[in-house]
Design a protein around this motif. Structure first.
Motif, PDB file in Angstrom:
ATOM      1  N   UNK A 259       0.847  -1.192   0.000  1.00  0.00           N
ATOM      2  CA  UNK A 259       0.000   0.000   0.000  1.00  0.00           C
ATOM      3  C   UNK A 259       0.878   1.235   0.000  1.00  0.00           C
ATOM      4  N   UNK A 260       0.824   2.016  -1.091  1.00  0.00           N
ATOM      5  CA  UNK A 260       1.679   3.187  -1.278  1.00  0.00           C
ATOM      6  C   UNK A 260       0.903   4.446  -0.919  1.00  0.00           C
TER       7      UNK A 260
ATOM      8  N   UNK B 144      11.004   7.711   3.421  1.00  0.00           N
ATOM      9  CA  UNK B 144      10.178   6.515   3.279  1.00  0.00           C
ATOM     10  C   UNK B 144      10.055   5.847   4.636  1.00  0.00           C
ATOM     11  N   UNK B 145       8.844   5.548   5.035  1.00  0.00           N
ATOM     12  CA  UNK B 145       8.627   4.740   6.234  1.00  0.00           C
ATOM     13  C   UNK B 145       7.801   3.519   5.837  1.00  0.00           C
TER      14      UNK B 145
ATOM     15  N   UNK C 248       4.898   4.702   3.207  1.00  0.00           N
ATOM     16  CA  UNK C 248       4.507   6.111   3.103  1.00  0.00           C
ATOM     17  C   UNK C 248       5.696   6.942   2.626  1.00  0.00           C
ATOM     18  N   UNK C 249       5.424   7.787   1.628  1.00  0.00           N
ATOM     19  CA  UNK C 249       6.418   8.698   1.063  1.00  0.00           C
ATOM     20  C   UNK C 249       6.060  10.127   1.455  1.00  0.00           C
TER      21      UNK C 249
ATOM     22  N   UNK D 125       0.086  13.977  -3.474  1.00  0.00           N
ATOM     23  CA  UNK D 125       0.374  14.106  -4.908  1.00  0.00           C
ATOM     24  C   UNK D 125       1.820  14.563  -5.100  1.00  0.00           C
ATOM     25  N   UNK D 126       2.508  13.867  -6.003  1.00  0.00           N
ATOM     26  CA  UNK D 126       3.892  14.232  -6.282  1.00  0.00           C
ATOM     27  C   UNK D 126       4.898  13.676  -5.295  1.00  0.00           C
ATOM     28  N   UNK D 127       4.447  12.855  -4.347  1.00  0.00           N
ATOM     29  CA  UNK D 127       5.375  12.312  -3.353  1.00  0.00           C
ATOM     30  C   UNK D 127       6.265  11.213  -3.919  1.00  0.00           C
ATOM     31  N   UNK D 128       5.878  10.612  -5.059  1.00  0.00           N
ATOM     32  CA  UNK D 128       6.728   9.602  -5.683  1.00  0.00           C
ATOM     33  C   UNK D 128       6.132   8.218  -5.742  1.00  0.00           C
ATOM     34  N   UNK D 129       4.841   8.085  -5.451  1.00  0.00           N
ATOM     35  CA  UNK D 129       4.217   6.761  -5.463  1.00  0.00           C
ATOM     36  C   UNK D 129       4.301   6.116  -6.847  1.00  0.00           C
ATOM     37  N   UNK D 130       3.929   6.882  -7.873  1.00  0.00           N
ATOM     38  CA  UNK D 130       3.933   6.319  -9.234  1.00  0.00           C
ATOM     39  C   UNK D 130       5.354   6.017  -9.692  1.00  0.00           C
ATOM     40  N   UNK D 131       6.308   6.855  -9.311  1.00  0.00           N
ATOM     41  CA  UNK D 131       7.717   6.598  -9.673  1.00  0.00           C
ATOM     42  C   UNK D 131       8.204   5.307  -9.041  1.00  0.00           C
ATOM     43  N   UNK D 132       7.831   5.104  -7.789  1.00  0.00           N
ATOM     44  CA  UNK D 132       8.250   3.884  -7.098  1.00  0.00           C
ATOM     45  C   UNK D 132       7.592   2.660  -7.720  1.00  0.00           C
ATOM     46  N   UNK D 133       6.299   2.758  -8.015  1.00  0.00           N
ATOM     47  CA  UNK D 133       5.589   1.631  -8.634  1.00  0.00           C
ATOM     48  C   UNK D 133       6.189   1.305  -9.997  1.00  0.00           C
ATOM     49  N   UNK D 134       6.515   2.332 -10.771  1.00  0.00           N
ATOM     50  CA  UNK D 134       7.097   2.117 -12.094  1.00  0.00           C
ATOM     51  C   UNK D 134       8.454   1.412 -11.976  1.00  0.00           C
ATOM     52  N   UNK D 135       9.281   1.845 -11.038  1.00  0.00           N
ATOM     53  CA  UNK D 135      10.590   1.223 -10.854  1.00  0.00           C
ATOM     54  C   UNK D 135      10.438  -0.231 -10.418  1.00  0.00           C
ATOM     55  N   UNK D 136       9.484  -0.502  -9.539  1.00  0.00           N
ATOM     56  CA  UNK D 136       9.221  -1.863  -9.083  1.00  0.00           C
ATOM     57  C   UNK D 136       8.853  -2.764 -10.256  1.00  0.00           C
TER      58      UNK D 136
END
Length: 505
Positions: free
Chosen positions: A36-37, A139-140, A129-130, A41-52
């Motif tokens: 669960x990310x 990141x926690x 959480x980002x 907005x803009x915190x980096x959730x989509x960037x992290x998901x894309x890298x994963x």
């Protein structure tokens, strides 16, 4: 959500650090995990998901569209992944209609904006959480201990790579094996791929004999010292083992030379005769030169190669009694008389090994553990990668391992070619006793195949790995070949009565 694991916190200084985190998580998560990310907005959730997703696909150009409007995007990768974006979810109950439960059963679910359906998410989810922090991100991670331990492990490996001089290295899953070791392909900036062995220490298991757990009785390596010792001494003697660049003995992490990716099987999984012939030639060379039993590894540690003793041999052949027979008999155990007769037969056979040729045996010298090196010459063509459980014992054991490859069928014609090639090379050596070697080979072949006949069942029933049962018919056929030797007549008779072999064996 309930969790017993302490919070994990780390700082991501830039976008490349976010990408590395995605790569690391791709190595940590398993089917059934929900990530669960959370974050603004803009915190980096989509960037992290894309890298994963790109790391799991091993495709830096993988198209990863945002599921903002479709709500879910699915990917058929090494582990199936469903990427959910719940920002526009109308009602938490809609998550079921999106197929969330089915996706979680067989794969990983990445969930952005989990707050929109928190009541519908599993209690054992991983919450990441980002938040913005200075020029980077904080990141926690909160997770149950089972998932948190995997995440801590991949972060420990990242720290190891940093200390080894490869802080920016790309990591990709390579393989796992029947043991608890796993392997990663490491791609540093120098363009030379390396191999990382992930061999975490485990708590000591329950006692099985004389108060000792199975690994100690059967002489199974429990840390990296034996691997390093054998690798170094074999390489010094001209054999092709991986150079070890860095090792953390306490954590069980090793960075190794990459010997290549070609094996000894063709594209259809059948043995390539030339490569098997070179492999037995390598074995003949290994058996022709003495190896030390005590090998210095560090300034404070000397590895003593254990003997393949009576206790270890009998512990392995007991797998037939403890696992194979109950499987074959729908749960019925071997009788006390059957057990006693079987173990007495093995005592007699082991006695006959007293004068057998003994030297270093690698223990699992067969197709999964041999790398083919086309551009090398002689024994350097044969890369050796699995020898941490090596022992001093009858050399015929390794010969049985390769000419009766447990993972692939060696047809009779190739079997005879391999045996003759090995024997022809050994005949050149003074004092080679061919008859004694063949007698020892029959005993060691029977010992190995009795072990495997039980091991395949144990892997299925205890460890949840039924795929190994496909090797059972081959294993029993190989056992039948060994039982043809006159020395094995008592064991042959016992196996026939037990229903493991036929009278024609």
């Amino acid at each position: 959500m309930t969790t017993t694991a302490p919070e994990i916190s780390l700082f991501l200084e830039d976008e490349s650090a976010t990408v590395r985190l995605g790569e690391d998580l791709a190595l940590a998560l398993r089917a059934g995990d929900c990530l669960a990310l959370s974050g603004d907005l803009g915190a980096g959730k989509s960037s992290l998901a894309r890298a994963f997703l790109r790391a799991l696909a091993d495709d830096a150009e993988l198209e990863v569209p945002s599921p903002t409007f479709t709500l879910v995007q699915s990917y058929d990768l090494r582990i199936p992944v469903s990427h959910f974006d719940l920002y526009r979810l109308g009602d938490p109950a809609e998550l079921t209609e999106l197929g969330f439960d089915e996706a979680l059963q067989g794969g990983v679910c990445l969930v952005e904006w989990p707050e929109m359906a928190e009541s519908e998410l599993p209690d054992d989810r991983i919450v990441l959480r980002l938040t913005h922090e200075g020029a980077g991100r904080r990141v926690t991670i909160l997770a149950p201990e089972k998932q948190a331990s995997r995440i801590r492990r991949v972060f420990a490996i990242r720290e190891f790579l940093d200390g080894a001089g490869f802080p920016q290295a790309k990591r990709r899953f390579l393989t796992g094996d029947a043991s608890l070791r796993a392997y990663e392909a490491i791609y540093p900036n120098d363009g030379v791929r390396r191999i990382l062995m992930d061999w975490p220490p485990l708590p000591e298991g329950p006692p099985v004999l004389d108060g000792k757990p199975y690994p100690k009785v059967a002489h199974i390596a429990e840390n990296a010292y034996p691997f390093v010792a054998i690798a170094n001494v074999l390489r010094q003697e001209g054999f092709a083992t991986p150079e070890i660049y860095s090792v953390d003995y306490d954590q069980g992490i090793l960075l190794l030379e990459d010997l290549g990716s070609d094996g000894v099987l063709d594209d259809d999984g059948k043995p390539i005769a030339e490569r098997y012939l070179e492999s037995v030639a390598c074995l003949a060379q290994l058996h022709s030169q003495p190896m030390p039993q005590d090998i210095p590894v560090t300034d404070t540690h000397v590895h003593r190669i254990p003997d393949f003793d009576r206790t270890a041999m009998k512990m392995e052949v007991r797998l037939v009694l403890d696992w194979h027979l109950p499987w074959k008999r729908d749960g019925a155990l071997a009788s006390e008389d059957e057990r006693n007769e079987y173990l007495t037969i093995w005592d007699t056979l082991i006695d006959q090994l007293g004068t057998a040729e003994k030297n270093l045996l690698l223990r699992d010298f067969h197709s999964p553990n041999i790398i083919w090196r086309e551009n090398k010459a002689g024994i350097q063509k044969v890369g050796l990668i699995d020898f941490q459980d090596a022992m001093i014992g009858p050399t015929s054991y390794d010969l049985a391992s390769i000419v009766q490859d447990a993972r692939v069928t060696i047809e009779p014609d190739l079997f005879h070619r391999l045996m003759e090639h090995y024997l022809s090379l050994r005949r050149r050596q003074p004092n080679f006793d061919e008859a004694a070697l063949l007698k020892s080979w029959a005993i060691m072949s029977a010992q190995r195949n009795c072990k495997l006949a039980g091991l395949w069942v144990r892997l299925m029933r205890r460890d949840g790995k039924p795929g190994y049962m496909k090797h059972m018919p081959r294993t029993l056929a190989y056992l039948g070949v060994a039982l043809q030797h006159d020395t094995l007549a008592p064991l042959r008779d016992w196996c026939v009565r037990a229903g493991i072999a036929t009278a024609e064996s």
